[in-house]
Design a protein around this motif. Sequence first.
Motif, mmCIF file in Angstrom:
data_model
loop_
_atom_site.group_PDB
_atom_site.id
_atom_site.type_symbol
_atom_site.label_atom_id
_atom_site.label_comp_id
_atom_site.label_asym_id
_atom_site.label_seq_id
_atom_site.Cartn_x
_atom_site.Cartn_y
_atom_site.Cartn_z
ATOM 1 N N VAL A 53 -28.321 20.133 4.135
ATOM 2 C CA VAL A 53 -28.249 20.048 2.809
ATOM 3 C C VAL A 53 -29.222 20.251 1.675
ATOM 4 O O VAL A 53 -29.359 20.866 0.918
ATOM 5 C CB VAL A 53 -29.245 18.138 2.546
ATOM 6 N N TYR A 54 -30.918 21.118 2.765
ATOM 7 C CA TYR A 54 -31.596 21.316 2.152
ATOM 8 C C TYR A 54 -31.064 22.713 0.713
ATOM 9 O O TYR A 54 -31.573 23.179 0.173
ATOM 10 C CB TYR A 54 -32.719 22.137 2.413
ATOM 11 N N PRO A 55 -30.100 23.726 1.792
ATOM 12 C CA PRO A 55 -29.622 25.085 1.620
ATOM 13 C C PRO A 55 -28.480 24.667 1.026
ATOM 14 O O PRO A 55 -28.460 25.344 -0.691
ATOM 15 C CB PRO A 55 -29.280 25.441 3.013
ATOM 16 N N GLU A 128 -26.599 10.722 1.728
ATOM 17 C CA GLU A 128 -27.808 10.091 1.131
ATOM 18 C C GLU A 128 -28.745 11.258 1.035
ATOM 19 O O GLU A 128 -29.201 11.726 -0.196
ATOM 20 C CB GLU A 128 -28.395 8.948 2.276
ATOM 21 N N ALA A 129 -28.885 12.613 1.869
ATOM 22 C CA ALA A 129 -29.794 13.432 1.398
ATOM 23 C C ALA A 129 -29.327 13.903 0.491
ATOM 24 O O ALA A 129 -30.349 14.845 -0.633
ATOM 25 C CB ALA A 129 -29.955 13.552 2.592
ATOM 26 N N ILE A 130 -27.688 14.251 0.590
ATOM 27 C CA ILE A 130 -27.756 14.906 -0.726
ATOM 28 C C ILE A 130 -27.596 14.643 -2.395
ATOM 29 O O ILE A 130 -28.124 15.237 -2.864
ATOM 30 C CB ILE A 130 -25.838 15.569 -0.306
ATOM 31 N N ARG A 131 -27.386 13.108 -2.085
ATOM 32 C CA ARG A 131 -27.544 11.923 -3.537
ATOM 33 C C ARG A 131 -28.319 12.334 -3.834
ATOM 34 O O ARG A 131 -29.269 12.349 -4.291
ATOM 35 C CB ARG A 131 -26.625 10.914 -3.115
ATOM 36 N N ASP A 274 -24.184 28.562 7.735
ATOM 37 C CA ASP A 274 -24.630 28.306 8.595
ATOM 38 C C ASP A 274 -24.774 27.025 9.040
ATOM 39 O O ASP A 274 -23.623 26.266 9.789
ATOM 40 C CB ASP A 274 -25.695 28.404 8.483
ATOM 41 N N THR A 275 -23.873 25.959 7.370
ATOM 42 C CA THR A 275 -24.241 24.793 7.439
ATOM 43 C C THR A 275 -22.564 24.639 7.737
ATOM 44 O O THR A 275 -22.634 23.190 7.957
ATOM 45 C CB THR A 275 -24.497 24.395 5.971
ATOM 46 N N PHE A 276 -21.561 24.690 6.993
ATOM 47 C CA PHE A 276 -20.129 24.141 7.404
ATOM 48 C C PHE A 276 -19.857 24.966 8.594
ATOM 49 O O PHE A 276 -18.672 24.072 8.599
ATOM 50 C CB PHE A 276 -19.443 25.153 6.063
ATOM 51 N N THR A 277 -19.777 25.798 9.166
ATOM 52 C CA THR A 277 -19.590 26.665 10.824
ATOM 53 C C THR A 277 -20.027 26.199 11.511
ATOM 54 O O THR A 277 -19.268 25.759 12.795
ATOM 55 C CB THR A 277 -19.166 28.181 10.162
ATOM 56 N N VAL A 278 -21.793 26.528 11.587
ATOM 57 C CA VAL A 278 -22.087 26.066 12.825
ATOM 58 C C VAL A 278 -21.835 24.631 13.656
ATOM 59 O O VAL A 278 -21.665 24.631 14.567
ATOM 60 C CB VAL A 278 -23.784 26.162 12.646
#
Length: 556
Positions: A53-55, A128-131, A274-278
Amino acid sequence: MGKQPRGGTGSTYVEGALVLGLAAMVSKLIGTLQKIPLQNIAGDGVFGIYNAVYPFYILFVFLATAGFPVAISKFVAERMAVGDEAGARRILRLSVVMLAIAGLCGFLLLYGGAEHVAGWMGNMQTVEAIRSCSYALLVVPVMSAVRGYFQGKANMVPTAVSQVAEQFVRVATMLVLLWLLTSRGASEGMVAAGATFGSAAGGIAGLLVMLYYYRKERRGRGALVSDLVVQDTKGPPSLSIRSQSSSQMAWQLVRYAVLVCLGAIAVPMLSIVDTFTVPNILASMSRTELEAMTEFGIYNRGLPLVQLVGMIVSSISVTIIPAITQAQHTGSFSQVREQIAVMLRWFWLIACAGTLGLVLLAEPINIALYQDAAGTATMMWVSCMTLGSTMNIVTGAMLQGLGKVNAPAYHLFVAIAVKIALNLWLVPSLGMNGAAIAGVAAYSCAAILNMVVLYRTLQLRLSWKEFVIHPGLLMAVMAAAVGIILFGLPWLFNVLGIPSGRTSALLVTLIGVMIGVTTLMFSAMKFGVIRAEELRSIPKFAKYIPKLQQIGWLKK
């Protein structure tokens, strides 16, 4: 004519670079320490969610600010170069309004679209982390505008203090919420949300610091913070930018800032890849959501180390753009070209040394920070990103200062394409090592392309001796010194009966870093890689040069 800016000399920018570099080191060390209790207490599952989420939050911060801090610093530096204080403040006022609106839009998009983003990631535990982290978008963009204003005036102290305050409050908030949520048995998604909420608290702290410094500056001129939204009638009409409408100024800022933004989002964009592929690739390999995030968390163990070097270099690089801008306006561009060559050589040494040190000390660092050696091979590959990442940041800043804002943006898209292609090819066969190797290739590709444009633009003369032979010699000496510590200390601990574990690994790491830095510094001076005239530009260091020459550590 207004008072000349305090950033008019090269030494001022060197001093500012040192201030920001030190602040970045302190703040990033705090941020790195934050991830230790997060992983130790909450586990690799929460650690993976947080790092997924952080990136994405960082990307939204970049998009919301759209490179405005750099653009603001450039335009403010232009105004200060001709003594137009009123014009500089007008740029700030307009930027604050624009970034406040952009931040609000970013907050609404990220908060309202959290479920959609989580679905794209393939993991609904991130909602929830995104929000939670979206609240930071309400304050961080405005804080960035004020930072850009002070950087353009070559006053780096407010930004430095703000960085440390932001990071300290962010980490403190995260630790308190981490303790409260885990003690009450909250879900992994909620624990990660508590960790990401620290970004909002830190943003508020950073903004308050910047407003304090702005108020302090305005008091010296008989005004208050409210001047941010009040039209200024001061300043010499012949030099000011009051002849331009607000829409014209806004368009110039947006045009420059967007291009800068595209060149500056390499780190978050590659992390987003990385977030969307790995995790999705791992899921296709029959991993559960939690297993995928656990592996992703182990992969992310090494990234804070790369980001530590990148954060320091990035903070220093913000001084490059206004320095080049003022030099162009004062007709000393040839001198800047020489300074750029020197900076390239210094940053190349820093990047090589940082990469080598992280690779050599990967195992003790892993154990010291994360309790075990899981993923050490991956951490070594991740550490290799340091070289390309550092040079990409530095060369990108130089190109932006020269007005070549398009080039870093184009090269970013090439790097993203390389990262996506190699992730899809290497992760299924090599796992997390494949993702790390893809990152090394992507960063290196962007840095090389930036360097080619920089070389052609300035007609730089870069010798093999300065960029290959000397650095190779220094790295060999440094590797030998660190290697002695790496293998000698565990042997000594064993003889003394000191058990292996986190404490001994931490000692090896700290002593190895100190020996590596000391060896590199003195070897560079001894072999003439760092010269006396270059060290004289460092504030308050000139008085030590005769002594160093007398004892033979520095060539005359």
